[in-house]
Design a protein around this motif. Sequence first.
Motif, PDB file in Angstrom:
ATOM      1  N   TYR A 181       0.622  -1.180  -0.006  1.00 15.49           N
ATOM      2  CA  TYR A 181      -0.158   0.120   0.245  1.00 15.49           C
ATOM      3  C   TYR A 181       0.816   1.149   0.159  1.00 15.49           C
ATOM      4  N   TYR A 182       2.278   1.021   1.207  1.00 14.96           N
ATOM      5  CA  TYR A 182       2.706   2.620   1.437  1.00 14.96           C
ATOM      6  C   TYR A 182       3.773   2.346   0.075  1.00 14.96           C
TER       7      TYR A 182
ATOM      8  N   TYR B 293      -7.364   0.287   4.531  1.00 13.77           N
ATOM      9  CA  TYR B 293      -5.881   0.088   5.666  1.00 13.77           C
ATOM     10  C   TYR B 293      -6.085   1.276   5.889  1.00 13.77           C
ATOM     11  N   PRO B 294      -6.282   2.331   5.442  1.00  9.80           N
ATOM     12  CA  PRO B 294      -5.895   3.645   6.877  1.00  9.80           C
ATOM     13  C   PRO B 294      -6.811   3.462   8.183  1.00  9.80           C
TER      14      PRO B 294
ATOM     15  N   GLY C 183     -12.903   4.838  -5.926  1.00  9.72           N
ATOM     16  CA  GLY C 183     -13.010   4.363  -7.709  1.00  9.72           C
ATOM     17  C   GLY C 183     -11.483   4.819  -7.759  1.00  9.72           C
ATOM     18  N   TYR C 184     -10.849   5.587  -8.088  1.00  9.96           N
ATOM     19  CA  TYR C 184      -9.364   5.205  -8.762  1.00  9.96           C
ATOM     20  C   TYR C 184      -8.662   4.249  -8.316  1.00  9.96           C
ATOM     21  N   PHE C 185      -8.757   3.508  -6.668  1.00  8.63           N
ATOM     22  CA  PHE C 185      -7.768   1.907  -6.913  1.00  8.63           C
ATOM     23  C   PHE C 185      -8.413   1.183  -7.442  1.00  8.63           C
ATOM     24  N   ASP C 186      -9.852   0.916  -7.641  1.00 15.64           N
ATOM     25  CA  ASP C 186     -10.395  -0.030  -7.968  1.00 15.64           C
ATOM     26  C   ASP C 186     -10.229   0.045  -9.663  1.00 15.64           C
TER      27      ASP C 186
ATOM     28  N   GLN D 160      -6.655  -1.861  -7.803  1.00 21.45           N
ATOM     29  CA  GLN D 160      -6.306  -2.467  -6.966  1.00 21.45           C
ATOM     30  C   GLN D 160      -7.538  -2.674  -6.203  1.00 21.45           C
ATOM     31  N   GLU D 161      -7.547  -2.915  -5.027  1.00 25.48           N
ATOM     32  CA  GLU D 161      -8.872  -3.538  -3.827  1.00 25.48           C
ATOM     33  C   GLU D 161      -8.941  -1.493  -3.357  1.00 25.48           C
ATOM     34  N   GLY D 162     -10.138  -1.038  -4.072  1.00 24.96           N
ATOM     35  CA  GLY D 162     -10.706   0.547  -3.808  1.00 24.96           C
ATOM     36  C   GLY D 162     -10.745   0.803  -2.403  1.00 24.96           C
ATOM     37  N   PHE D 163     -11.641  -0.694  -2.104  1.00 25.02           N
ATOM     38  CA  PHE D 163     -12.326  -0.366  -0.862  1.00 25.02           C
ATOM     39  C   PHE D 163     -10.653  -0.695   0.535  1.00 25.02           C
ATOM     40  N   ALA D 164     -10.239  -1.416   0.344  1.00 26.97           N
ATOM     41  CA  ALA D 164      -9.456  -1.675   1.232  1.00 26.97           C
ATOM     42  C   ALA D 164      -8.241   0.215   0.994  1.00 26.97           C
TER      43      ALA D 164
END
Length: 802
Positions: free
Chosen positions: A543-544, A737-738, A721-724, A728-732
């Motif tokens: 993630y980082y 993760y945060p 939406g961007y990470f979807d 990537q897993e958008g919700f995560a």
Amino acid sequence: MEMKGKQIRVSVRNLVEFVLRSGDLDNRRTAVDQKEAMLAGGRMHRKIQKKMGSGYLAEVPLKCSVEEDGFEILVEGRADGIIREGNRATIDEIKGVYMDISVLEEAVEVHLAQAMCYGYFYGLNEGLEELTIQVTYCNLDTEEVRRFQVIKTMEELKEWFMGLIHEYVKWARYLYHNAQRRDESLKDLEFPFPYREGQRELAVSVYRTEARRRKLFIQAPTGIGKTLSTVFPSLKAIGEGHGDKLFYLTAKTITRGVAEEAFAILREQGLYFRSVTITAKDKLCFLEKPECNPDACPYAKGHFDRVNDAVYEIVHKEFGITREVILKYAEKFKVCPFEYCLDISSFVDGIICDYNYVFDPDVRLKRYFADGAKGEYIFLIDEAHNLVPRAREMYSAVLIKEDVLAAKRLVKDKSPRLTRQLERVNKICLEMKRQCEGWQILPDVDHLVTALTSLFSELEKYMDEYKGSEGREELLDFYFTVRNFLNIYERVDEHYRIYTELTESGDFKIKLLCVNPIVHIGECLAQGNSSVFFSATLLPIRYYRQLLSNDEEDYTVYVNSPFSQEHRLLLAAADVTSRYTRRNRTEYRKILDYIRQAAEARKGNYIVFFPSYQYMNHVLEMLYDGRIGRPDFADGSDAQKLYLQDSGIDWLVQENRMTDAQREDFLKEFEQERENSLVACCVMGGLFSEGIDLKEERLIGAIIVGTGLPMVCTEQEILKGYFDEEEQEGFAFAYQYPGMNKVMQAAGRVIRTAGDKGIILLLDDRFLRNDYRELFPREWDDCRRVTLKTVRQELENFWNRL
């Protein structure tokens, strides 16, 4: 300024600005002094250079090496332009400004000086006898151009330049001897304590990374001594020539103190190393409110006449240059403490500062990073998990329609032209507002930016003309808002989302949201040699890396906890949750029962971390349920200030927006002798979630309510939406993760040393799900499931065993 042996490298710009400055510090000079840097060297430079034809040599690298007093001083830079006609040459220095250039009577001294340096260098190379020195000013809005010329013989330029060098040589002498003594002290420097488990390996990894000029991500548990484990090998790397200046970057004031302490400990071991802590202007200013001009501040008047002497004295007498030390010398020499602090940074070996001095495009230290300049820098990025949200903020910008109207009210009777420009921008915003239902993403806002560019030009002229007018401060805030919006729009790419939104307060905003700051962070870090990201909660590492640096050559280190798991009990409750759909009196009552069970199982100090003030107040209301005279724990009420007692427990409640003094008073409660257990109620992700160090009996338990998920809002949904879209897993990425990062930070308050013993109680059944347990650090593999019926027995068994 860089030192290599007896050679000192300094840029033309830094040399002339340092030696030639004089007079007052005055932030009212918006026209030339501050804003010319906004686009200088960029689009307008290229446009002017192209117009000059094929005989115009653009961006010509020039340098000159001068021997004086046993030192070689290498001065280098790039001339914006050189026009060659036979044996004659014109050196052109281009400055893009937003001011009305017709008011200029002559070139600004430091601009002319830069051109004169380049003229001398070029004349030496080409064997010329005289040159034309030209400074070209261009209004970035109207593209109007004005030029100032002087003719100088090489004899005149030589005499002038050698005078510049002569003034600078005492600083070269200091830099040389300081670097010599520093490097000598580093050869024999030893780690000041016996290494804890994993600490030596960590230090070795840091050194190797810096020797190879790479980046390193470190996940290391709280209490391992990350600061010393990163600072010590970095100093060794500097001693071996792998860097020349150390930047220790932090997100919070409290962690700057930890870095200062680390340097102080190493100085006791013989380290010869000067460091300065850069503190925010409002915390350094002698005035109640910073007002940086000679009319309002006696320290601004004549500041530049005295500041070089002040710098020279402090760097010869002090090593750990903290806020208090700076204020003492600033008072003695009557100089602005903040600007003084920045100047000191040029002559020390280490800089302790907030992230924004390296990463924020508006605040970053231009003396090191302007125009993409590179240096022998090592970046240590403490609590690096904080850099993600901070960087998003730094590289985003927002414009609020209501602020445009407020600005119009301030100027409508003074400037018809500026009023018309504000009306034009407001009209565009109004049309965008009509098309917005709630919020919407836009492909671009080019038409708005065109109008804002014209508005900004008029604002610039107005700010120069009406220096003392009523409402100037509010208008200045708006000025910087517009400037920031225009600057950030230049950066917008596929890692941005542009959206409009009608806020709950009724305002209408247009936001340039930096969803993924990886490109901008990468550009900043590329200006140094190596970077080390470290945190107790850098999980999951991918993630980082996706947001901070995703170079395949980056290194990663996971340091196992050196502390015995026997000293810590980790429990997750199966029969309670903080889900929004289940927030009711029954759940609040269960939360309260769990807190009581923990506090009653063993007398001691506990912190409860709630997901929000509102949630905390709902739980506290349960304490007084049914009682006469029950306080109102409504969100933000004065009841939050109460110190409560109930059933053998003392309850302490975090207030919203606490001052530094209130924060210190809050923490002092953990040092008091008391008959009851202390339960301190705090908000997760707030003041007390990280950076506080309550060792041994000062804290024996952390109770964490909920999974830390950010509230569902427009920006979190845009992130999702961007990470979807990026597969990537958008919700995560947007929520899970945060959220888990905040949970782990809160839990890290408990076990800080090998002697600490304590409990961590996770109050949400989601912690028992696989998708959450996969995010746990390795040392959480012993997490045990409990319910209200079993938790007391687990707690008592743990404490009895110890």
